[in-house]
Structures are given as C-alpha cells and as structure tokens.
Write a protein that holds these residues in place. Structure first.
Motif, mmCIF file in Angstrom:
data_model
loop_
_atom_site.group_PDB
_atom_site.id
_atom_site.type_symbol
_atom_site.label_atom_id
_atom_site.label_comp_id
_atom_site.label_asym_id
_atom_site.label_seq_id
_atom_site.Cartn_x
_atom_site.Cartn_y
_atom_site.Cartn_z
ATOM 1 N N GLU A 1 6.938 25.880 44.654
ATOM 2 C CA GLU A 1 7.407 25.387 43.358
ATOM 3 C C GLU A 1 6.325 24.583 42.640
ATOM 4 O O GLU A 1 6.153 24.697 41.418
ATOM 5 C CB GLU A 1 8.674 24.548 43.505
ATOM 6 N N SER A 2 5.570 23.786 43.376
ATOM 7 C CA SER A 2 4.485 23.017 42.754
ATOM 8 C C SER A 2 3.440 23.941 42.151
ATOM 9 O O SER A 2 2.916 23.686 41.052
ATOM 10 C CB SER A 2 3.827 22.104 43.794
ATOM 11 N N ASP B 1 17.304 42.161 50.702
ATOM 12 C CA ASP B 1 18.593 41.477 50.831
ATOM 13 C C ASP B 1 18.497 40.166 51.595
ATOM 14 O O ASP B 1 19.494 39.458 51.735
ATOM 15 C CB ASP B 1 19.604 42.399 51.525
ATOM 16 N N GLN B 2 17.322 39.838 52.070
ATOM 17 C CA GLN B 2 17.166 38.623 52.872
ATOM 18 C C GLN B 2 16.150 37.691 52.215
ATOM 19 O O GLN B 2 16.512 36.866 51.375
ATOM 20 C CB GLN B 2 16.780 39.013 54.303
ATOM 21 N N CYS B 3 14.868 37.803 52.575
ATOM 22 C CA CYS B 3 13.882 36.856 52.056
ATOM 23 C C CYS B 3 13.645 37.006 50.560
ATOM 24 O O CYS B 3 13.438 36.016 49.857
ATOM 25 C CB CYS B 3 12.573 37.003 52.818
ATOM 26 N N VAL B 4 13.654 38.250 50.063
ATOM 27 C CA VAL B 4 13.459 38.433 48.621
ATOM 28 C C VAL B 4 14.628 37.825 47.854
ATOM 29 O O VAL B 4 14.434 37.037 46.920
ATOM 30 C CB VAL B 4 13.287 39.926 48.275
ATOM 31 N N LEU C 1 14.557 34.595 45.381
ATOM 32 C CA LEU C 1 14.956 34.850 43.994
ATOM 33 C C LEU C 1 16.143 33.981 43.598
ATOM 34 O O LEU C 1 16.168 33.408 42.492
ATOM 35 C CB LEU C 1 15.280 36.333 43.831
ATOM 36 N N THR C 2 17.112 33.855 44.480
ATOM 37 C CA THR C 2 18.289 33.034 44.179
ATOM 38 C C THR C 2 17.900 31.576 43.945
ATOM 39 O O THR C 2 18.349 30.943 42.983
ATOM 40 C CB THR C 2 19.306 33.123 45.324
ATOM 41 N N ASP C 3 17.063 31.045 44.817
ATOM 42 C CA ASP C 3 16.612 29.666 44.627
ATOM 43 C C ASP C 3 15.840 29.518 43.326
ATOM 44 O O ASP C 3 15.986 28.515 42.616
ATOM 45 C CB ASP C 3 15.744 29.232 45.811
ATOM 46 N N ALA C 4 15.005 30.513 43.009
ATOM 47 C CA ALA C 4 14.245 30.454 41.761
ATOM 48 C C ALA C 4 15.181 30.424 40.557
ATOM 49 O O ALA C 4 14.984 29.647 39.610
ATOM 50 C CB ALA C 4 13.295 31.647 41.667
ATOM 51 N N ALA C 5 16.199 31.273 40.580
ATOM 52 C CA ALA C 5 17.158 31.306 39.477
ATOM 53 C C ALA C 5 17.903 29.980 39.359
ATOM 54 O O ALA C 5 18.158 29.492 38.252
ATOM 55 C CB ALA C 5 18.139 32.453 39.669
ATOM 56 N N LYS D 1 5.505 30.655 54.290
ATOM 57 C CA LYS D 1 6.882 30.163 54.281
ATOM 58 C C LYS D 1 7.441 30.186 55.705
ATOM 59 O O LYS D 1 6.898 30.843 56.592
ATOM 60 C CB LYS D 1 7.755 31.005 53.343
ATOM 61 N N TYR D 2 8.590 29.481 55.862
ATOM 62 C CA TYR D 2 9.147 29.284 57.204
ATOM 63 C C TYR D 2 10.655 29.478 57.224
ATOM 64 O O TYR D 2 11.319 29.132 58.201
ATOM 65 C CB TYR D 2 8.824 27.868 57.702
ATOM 66 N N ARG D 3 11.190 29.986 56.140
ATOM 67 C CA ARG D 3 12.622 30.212 56.014
ATOM 68 C C ARG D 3 12.807 31.527 55.248
ATOM 69 O O ARG D 3 11.859 32.129 54.776
ATOM 70 C CB ARG D 3 13.308 29.093 55.205
ATOM 71 N N MET D 4 14.056 31.949 55.098
ATOM 72 C CA MET D 4 14.331 33.108 54.259
ATOM 73 C C MET D 4 13.841 32.860 52.828
ATOM 74 O O MET D 4 13.259 33.729 52.195
ATOM 75 C CB MET D 4 15.826 33.413 54.244
ATOM 76 N N SER D 5 14.082 31.672 52.321
ATOM 77 C CA SER D 5 13.605 31.316 50.985
ATOM 78 C C SER D 5 12.217 30.714 51.068
ATOM 79 O O SER D 5 11.914 29.902 51.946
ATOM 80 C CB SER D 5 14.546 30.300 50.330
ATOM 81 N N GLY D 6 11.376 31.083 50.105
ATOM 82 C CA GLY D 6 10.025 30.549 50.063
ATOM 83 C C GLY D 6 9.906 29.199 49.401
ATOM 84 O O GLY D 6 8.795 28.669 49.292
ATOM 85 N N PHE D 7 11.025 28.620 48.961
ATOM 86 C CA PHE D 7 10.968 27.330 48.274
ATOM 87 C C PHE D 7 11.131 26.135 49.208
ATOM 88 O O PHE D 7 10.799 25.020 48.823
ATOM 89 C CB PHE D 7 12.025 27.277 47.169
#
Length: 252
Positions: free
Chosen positions: A175-176, A194-197, A201-205, A163-169
């Motif tokens: 996602e694929s 509190d950051q990447c996790v 998680l937020t994007d996943a939700a 990954k290349y951002r805080m979010s892995g999506f």
C-alpha cells in the motif's frame, strides 16, 4: 529547486531556503476497453498492474503444487497472455508490480492458522518444506520456489513485493508503494484468481482503489465454478472484469 522524491509524481521541490509541497501535474493518458459490467475508461498515468504468484511453486512442473499432485496447467495459462501484455504496459509507462509469496525462512510472522492451511496434518510438507536441493524450500523468499517463472522475465524497472498471506496488503509495503506511485487504478493478474488474486483485489477495493481483473491473465487450479464465482463477485461488488488482449488492442 531540486525535486525530492522516489518517484516524480510524488516529489517536493526543495532548496536551502524553501520547500514546495505542490506535486507535479501528471498529464492524464486515458484508455478505453470492453469490460463487464460496463465499458471502462481509465488513466494509464495513474495505474499499475499487480501480477500475483506467477512463481515456480505454483506454475512450474517441478514446483510444489505439481509435487503434491495438483494439475498446474490452469496456473500456466496466464503466462502467454502476460508475456504479451507486460511489455505493452511498460512501453506506456505503467508500473509492473510482482507480488510473490515469499516467506521468511523462520516463518516467524506466520500464525498456526496459516500453516495449517498448507499442512493440515502437521507432516512438514507445507510452507518452508524442503523440496529437492538446498535452494528449494516451499514459498521461501530467495528460493527457486518463490522465483518468477522463466517465461515471465522481469525488467529492472519492475517492482517486487513479497507477501505472506492470501492478500498482498497485510504485513507488506504494497500500500505504501501504491500511494507513492500515486495510483488510482489497479490491474490484477496471476494465480490463483479465487484465492490470492481475489483477496488482494478485495482489500484494494475496500481501501478505495479502482480494480480491474484481467480474465485471460488470471487463472486458478480450483474447480471451474470457483473461477466463475470470482468473475461474478469482482464485477458485482469490487470492480470490473476485462482482458489483457483487449487492453493490448486499446494500447495500440
């Protein structure tokens, strides 16, 4: 018919004369464990664990964070719980996904706003900076820095996503892969909680996954109130908070 697909749960039946788009029926494997805000039951057959950034730059005494004076003791706290949990999950057929920060060496997909976070004065000590030997560049894919810490040796069956951002999506195949695995429930572990996790998680939700943060398998080098706020936000808005220890008990 021959089954055609990278995983059995998402495969077609094919022959020279016909195609059967009906996916195989996957037998549910429910497991229950204590959690907040409520006790949880979820299906191991439709779940995966995402282990985020348990890599040398964040968790090793010779890594990047330690080199800039960060106390990495909290980042190392999930190592022992994960070392106990991951084999139990693998035995129960739950995919283990390692989501590691691993940039391109040319950083061409990173905007200035992201580079500034880690190098606010432009001194060249942020993402991609040399840190010791030739194979040591901060959070660079293929480098020692981006490798998983030795205490958490992956198995050949594990899945790796850079990954290349805080979010892995964002800008990744995560996602694929999850869609292809036919996952509904995602277990979250790693650093920083509190950051990447939390971002992942937020994007996943937000795109519809059931999200469980495993509190003893996640940690942060941020102040304690950041971890408290993360737990609150996860259980209040995005999913549930449980522990890997309780999950091991439930699995046995």
């Amino acid at each position: 018919m021959t089954r055609l697909g990278s995983v059995a749960a998402n495969s077609w039946g094919v022959s020279h004369t016909a195609v059967d788009l009906v996916r195989p029926i996957v037998t549910p494997r429910p497991v229950s464990l204590p959690a907040t805000p409520q006790t949880l039951t979820f299906d191991l057959a439709r779940s995966a664990i995402i282990v985020i950034d348990m890599q040398n730059d964040f968790c090793h005494p010779d890594g990047w964070l330690a080199s800039i004076g960060v106390d990495i003791a909290p980042a190392r706290a999930p190592i022992e719980p994960l070392a106990a949990l991951l084999p139990a999950l693998r035995r129960n057929g739950v995919p283990v996904i390692w989501l590691n920060w691993g940039n391109r060496s040319d950083r061409l997909n990173l905007p200035p706003s992201l580079l500034h976070v880690y190098d606010p004065a432009g001194q060249g000590n942020g993402l991609g900076a040399a840190l010791g030997g030739e194979d040591r560049h901060v959070l660079e894919h293929g480098s020692w820095n981006a490798a998983i810490v030795d205490e958490l040796s992956p198995e050949p069956s594990d899945i790796h996503v850079a990954k290349y951002r805080m979010s892995g999506f964002w800008d990744t195949p995560l996602e694929s892969i999850l869609r292809n695995l036919r996952c509904d429930t995602l277990l979250f572990a790693g650093v920083n909680s509190d950051q990447c996790v939390l971002s992942t998680l937020t994007d996943a939700a937000c795109i519809g996954y059931d999200c469980i943060m495993l509190d003893d398998c996640a940690a942060t080098t941020s102040p304690g109130f950041c971890a408290d706020a993360t737990r609150y936000n996860v259980r209040q808005c995005y999913g549930a908070v449980a522990t890997g220890a309780d999950l091991i008990t439930a699995l046995t």
